[in-house]
Scaffold this active site. Structure first.
Site, PDB file in Angstrom:
ATOM      1  CE  LYS A 197      -4.369 -12.883   4.557  1.00 17.14           C
ATOM      2  NZ  LYS A 197      -4.197 -11.318   3.855  1.00 17.14           N
ATOM      3  CG  HIS A 241       1.063   9.077 -12.485  1.00 16.47           C
ATOM      4  ND1 HIS A 241       1.565  10.476 -11.560  1.00 16.47           N
ATOM      5  CD2 HIS A 241       1.472   9.491 -13.537  1.00 16.47           C
ATOM      6  CE1 HIS A 241       2.222  11.254 -12.619  1.00 16.47           C
ATOM      7  NE2 HIS A 241       2.095  10.643 -13.745  1.00 16.47           N
ATOM      8  CB  SER A 258      -3.767 -16.583   7.179  1.00 12.86           C
ATOM      9  OG  SER A 258      -4.436 -16.220   8.218  1.00 12.86           O
ATOM     10  CD  GLU A 272       3.871  -9.322   2.701  1.00 22.35           C
ATOM     11  OE1 GLU A 272       3.193  -8.547   3.605  1.00 22.35           O
ATOM     12  OE2 GLU A 272       3.728 -10.645   2.656  1.00 22.35           O
TER      13      GLU A 272
END
Ligand code: ARG
Length: 470
Positions: A294, A167, A288, A301
């Protein structure tokens, strides 16, 4: 008005022109073309045709001269196509028509005899089967690269500890290597599943004709041997209707993509500032344009994103097939693009995942710290059980203990023996050694557990398997 020979279909002589009076509507022709994508089956189409020519010659349908001319012509075509892939192109409807046209252009009438007793319905099936048979092993090799990267990281992780999660809440301590090998175990199944897809594709449909079987005494067993197929299909109607092998391949690839996507998701989380369990190599990340701090996990992804299209291809083919009447239907031309794209998608995703995994750095201090504390509660309960307390009661005692520690903002490992004993007199001097993350993993006993010996055995087995595959 009937067309005379020279007038007919100025662009292309279609394989079925004989029955028609009018040239087809160019829009309809364009719509039906599959050559743009089925040119990928070029090699397989020639391979199938070479074997078919040999079978016709064996059956006495082709003279030795014609068979030799056809074989020579097809070999030339194969060589030219290999040498110059862009040559495999033209106004043809599909790759079968292209090879046919090239053959007739080279050897004339003998070339027109090759299609005797054969239909494109079985030709397209045999081509796609041969294609999958030869393209699945490279995909499996890509999966092995990912598995090898996981196994290497598992070796490098040594006895580092981390929390496991259920979980997405801390569950129990595990070895980092155990966690890494969990992904290897899933990919190992994908490797097997691709093998099953290969086996399923390995049946010979030739001899099925358009649907009812061929009228020439072709020895299909011998033909299967020639093409290295393990068997001949049992029913010609099924053979012309069947794309199960493509669906099985799409299932295997989409499930492998699901696994790569879950690996990606884990490492997107674990390399985040919040977790900080692993560091993504600069080479595997992107920055970025606006936020200088970043370091984005774009490759991971993208793997996660691509899993969606792989699943879509599987669903797409099943839906295409579900309403088709028995026999070949043109709808089935829609089988190839999903197969090719699923193959490409899995290949690039596996390569990218392996590259990211190889360069990950573990932060064992962070994973170790996260593996201690309240997630040892199950071990505390087990401790009480070892002292004779029934498990239900132990669960309750430890539950109350956790509640108190949360109120006090303290951790299990910070307690003195005296404090332990305030929670229950069964706690003795050894509790501090027995309730640690390292002791917790050592206390797991089954072969699939996170016990260091069990994990080492799993890693050795995977290493051995990788060596055996190489
Ligand atoms: N291009 C077709 C396909 O991919 C080949 C088979 C055509 N057969 C036919 N009867 N039109 O399915």
């Amino acid at each position: 008005m009937r067309h005379t020979e020279g007038q007919r279909f100025p662009m292309t002589q279609h394989l079925w022109s004989g029955r028609f009076d009018a040239a087809p509507d160019p829009a309809a022709v364009d719509f039906g073309l599959s050559f743009r994508f089925d040119r990928r089956l070029f090699e397989d189409d020639v391979t199938g045709s070479l074997a078919w020519a040999a079978a016709l010659a064996d059956a006495g349908i082709l003279s030795a001269d014609d068979a030799a001319a056809i074989t020579g012509g097809l070999q030339d075509i194969l060589e030219q196509g290999r040498r110059e892939p862009s040559w495999v192109d033209g106004p043809d409807e599909d790759v079968h028509s292209f090879v046919d046209r090239q053959l007739v252009a080279r050897i004339g009438d003998a070339g027109r005899r090759l299609h005797t007793g054969r239909s494109r319905n079985e030709q397209v099936s045999v081509d796609l089967r041969l294609y999958l048979r030869r393209r699945i092993p490279p995909l499996q090799a890509h999966l092995r690269e990912v598995i090898a990267a996981l196994v290497a990281q598992a070796g490098a992780a040594g006895d580092a500890l981390m929390p496991s999660y259920t979980h997405l809440r801390r569950a129990m301590p595990v070895l980092v290597s155990h966690y890494l090998l969990s992904h290897a175990a899933a990919l190992r199944r994908d490797h097997d599943r691709l093998e099953q897809a290969r086996q399923e594709a390995d049946a010979l449909p030739l001899g099925s004709g358009a649907i009812a079987g061929t009228g020439y005494p072709v020895d299909t067993t011998r033909l299967a041997e020639r093409l290295g197929c393990s068997r001949v299909v049992p029913n010609s109607m099924d053979a012309s209707s069947d794309r199960d092998f493509a669906a099985t391949f799409l299932y295997a690839t989409s499930l492998a993509m699901v696994h790569l996507s879950r690996i990606a998701e884990d490492f997107i989380l674990f390399t985040s500032e919040e977790f900080g369990f692993f560091e993504l190599a600069d080479a595997s990340a992107t920055g970025s344009s606006m936020m200088p701090q970043k370091k984005n996990p774009d490759p991971l992804e993208l793997v996660r994103g691509k899993a969606g299209r792989a699943s879509g291809h599987r669903t797409g083919l099943l839906v295409t097939m579900k309403g088709l009447p028995t026999g070949y239907n043109k709808d089935m031309q829609e089988d190839k693009e999903p197969v090719f794209d699923a193959e490409d998608t899995l290949a690039v995703s596996a390569v990218a995942t392996a590259a990211v995994l190889r360069k990950l750095t573990l932060h064992p201090a962070r994973t170790g710290r996260a593996a201690s504390g309240l997630l040892l509660a199950t071990d505390v309960a087990d401790y009480l059980v070892s002292r004779g307390m029934p498990f239900r009661q132990a669960h309750e005692v430890v539950g109350a203990m956790v509640r108190q520690l949360l109120i006090d903002g303290r951790d299990i490992e910070a307690l003195s023996v005296a404090e332990w004993q305030q929670f229950h007199p069964l706690f003795a001097d050894d509790v501090k050694q027995r309730v640690t993350a390292a002791a917790s993993v050592r206390a797991r006993r089954t072969p699939q557990s996170t016990h260091p010996d069990a994990v080492a055995a799993h890693r050795a087995a995977l290493e051995q398997w990788l060596t055996a595959c190489a």
